[in-house]
Design a protein around this motif. Structure first.
Motif, PDB file in Angstrom:
ATOM      1  N   ASN A  16      -8.074   2.420   5.140  1.00 25.03           N
ATOM      2  CA  ASN A  16      -9.169   3.256   4.633  1.00 25.03           C
ATOM      3  C   ASN A  16      -8.800   3.923   3.309  1.00 25.03           C
ATOM      4  OD1 ASN A  16      -7.235   4.875   5.919  1.00 25.03           O
ATOM      5  ND2 ASN A  16      -8.740   6.460   6.437  1.00 25.03           N
ATOM      6  N   LYS A  17      -8.257   3.125   2.410  1.00 25.85           N
ATOM      7  CA  LYS A  17      -7.826   3.663   1.125  1.00 25.85           C
ATOM      8  C   LYS A  17      -8.997   4.265   0.346  1.00 25.85           C
ATOM      9  CE  LYS A  17      -5.702   0.013  -0.458  1.00 25.85           C
ATOM     10  NZ  LYS A  17      -4.977  -0.863  -1.395  1.00 25.85           N
ATOM     11  N   SER A  18      -8.726   5.397  -0.275  1.00 21.66           N
ATOM     12  CA  SER A  18      -9.664   6.027  -1.192  1.00 21.66           C
ATOM     13  C   SER A  18      -8.842   6.761  -2.238  1.00 21.66           C
ATOM     14  CB  SER A  18     -10.569   7.022  -0.443  1.00 21.66           C
ATOM     15  OG  SER A  18      -9.810   8.117   0.032  1.00 21.66           O
ATOM     16  N   GLU A  19      -9.453   7.089  -3.361  1.00 18.69           N
ATOM     17  CA  GLU A  19      -8.725   7.806  -4.402  1.00 18.69           C
ATOM     18  C   GLU A  19      -8.225   9.151  -3.883  1.00 18.69           C
ATOM     19  OE1 GLU A  19     -10.860   8.194  -8.023  1.00 18.69           O
ATOM     20  OE2 GLU A  19     -11.150   6.034  -8.296  1.00 18.69           O
ATOM     21  N   GLU A  20      -9.029   9.798  -3.061  1.00 18.81           N
ATOM     22  CA  GLU A  20      -8.654  11.103  -2.516  1.00 18.81           C
ATOM     23  C   GLU A  20      -7.442  10.992  -1.594  1.00 18.81           C
ATOM     24  OE1 GLU A  20     -10.513  14.728   0.231  1.00 18.81           O
ATOM     25  OE2 GLU A  20     -11.772  13.014  -0.339  1.00 18.81           O
ATOM     26  N   LEU A  21      -7.444   9.978  -0.723  1.00 13.63           N
ATOM     27  CA  LEU A  21      -6.334   9.788   0.204  1.00 13.63           C
ATOM     28  C   LEU A  21      -5.061   9.425  -0.547  1.00 13.63           C
ATOM     29  CD1 LEU A  21      -5.222   9.577   3.089  1.00 13.63           C
ATOM     30  CD2 LEU A  21      -6.015   7.187   3.119  1.00 13.63           C
ATOM     31  N   SER A  40       0.047   2.764  -3.248  1.00 18.78           N
ATOM     32  CA  SER A  40      -0.814   1.948  -4.107  1.00 18.78           C
ATOM     33  C   SER A  40      -0.212   1.750  -5.489  1.00 18.78           C
ATOM     34  CB  SER A  40      -2.197   2.593  -4.230  1.00 18.78           C
ATOM     35  OG  SER A  40      -2.894   2.501  -3.015  1.00 18.78           O
ATOM     36  N   ASP A  59       0.818  -1.204   0.000  1.00 19.83           N
ATOM     37  CA  ASP A  59       0.000   0.000   0.000  1.00 19.83           C
ATOM     38  C   ASP A  59       0.853   1.256   0.000  1.00 19.83           C
ATOM     39  OD1 ASP A  59      -2.298  -1.467  -0.006  1.00 19.83           O
ATOM     40  OD2 ASP A  59      -2.661  -1.301   2.146  1.00 19.83           O
ATOM     41  N   GLU A 115      -4.241  10.129  -3.607  1.00 16.41           N
ATOM     42  CA  GLU A 115      -3.766  11.308  -4.335  1.00 16.41           C
ATOM     43  C   GLU A 115      -3.108  12.309  -3.390  1.00 16.41           C
ATOM     44  OE1 GLU A 115      -2.947  13.821  -7.520  1.00 16.41           O
ATOM     45  OE2 GLU A 115      -3.531  11.704  -7.451  1.00 16.41           O
TER      46      GLU A 115
END
Length: 221
Positions: free
Chosen positions: A45-50, A65, A5, A52
């Protein structure tokens, strides 16, 4: 894609660097744990926003990632053996400066965002100024030393007048009789003739100081 990650940079070796990397992640809102012998982080708690956010602003990470971070890409332009002397950080020798990585991390840890303003009352060689500029943070620096003030200005302002700096260098280099460091007239009057832009003149003032340092070192050796 590279596995993991969040993978630390190879040059992260000290406990304080790992601690700053963890604090930086907490400030970004990440929920994580250390894995793989303290070389990787597992993000829950992966997200596209985090992803980036870490990719654009992170200080101690090689990939997130599978994507190379902006910081990793920046340090590939390193001009010296030191991993911290990239971009204009390397332009002039200065004792006791902070590591740019640490400053970048601290800016993130205290939660400064693009458009915010940071004040450094002892700005030194301008490390905070450069890292703030990279993150889009407004910077106000104060220092009692004129040398420190000019360093900070050159490191952050020269990029906006690089074409004129190049033009002057080429024009002066094409003359045989005189050049920027060997002229029969006062150096600063000579600079006034070359350019009215303070940013350009500051660059060549600092360049002359650097040339003098190198000359002294050669004489000593």
């Amino acid at each position: 894609m590279i596995e993991g990650d969040l993978i630390l940079l190879d040059n992260v070796q000290f406990t304080y660097e790992l601690s700053l990397a963890e604090l930086e992640l907490k400030a970004s809102g990440a929920d994580f744990e250390l894995t793989n012998g303290f070389r990787e982080f597992k993000i829950f708690n992966k997200s596209e926003e985090l992803i980036e956010r870490i990719k654009r602003r992170g200080s101690y990470y090689r990939t997130v990632s599978g994507y190379f971070t902006d910081y990793f890409k920046i340090i590939q332009t390193n001009r010296t053996r030191s991993v911290n002397q990239y971009l204009t950080h390397w332009i002039y020798p200065y004792k006791g400066k902070f590591h740019p990585q640490m400053i970048r991390a601290l800016l993130n840890i205290i939660g400064l965002k693009e458009g915010d303003t940071v004040l450094d009352p002892f700005s030194g060689s301008g490390t905070t100024a450069v890292e703030s500029q990279l993150l889009g943070i407004n910077f106000i620096g104060i220092d009692i030393s004129p040398l420190c003030v000019i360093q900070g200005k050159v490191k952050t302002e020269s990029v906006y007048v690089i074409d004129e700096i190049e033009k002057i260098k080429n024009e002066v280099s094409s003359t045989i009789v005189s050049n920027l460091f060997q002229t029969n007239e006062n150096y600063y009057r000579f600079l006034d003739k070359l350019s009215k832009d303070e940013r350009v003149k500051n660059f060549y003032i600092l360049a002359r100081l650097l040339a003098m340092i190198i000359l002294v070192e050669i004489v000593i050796l």
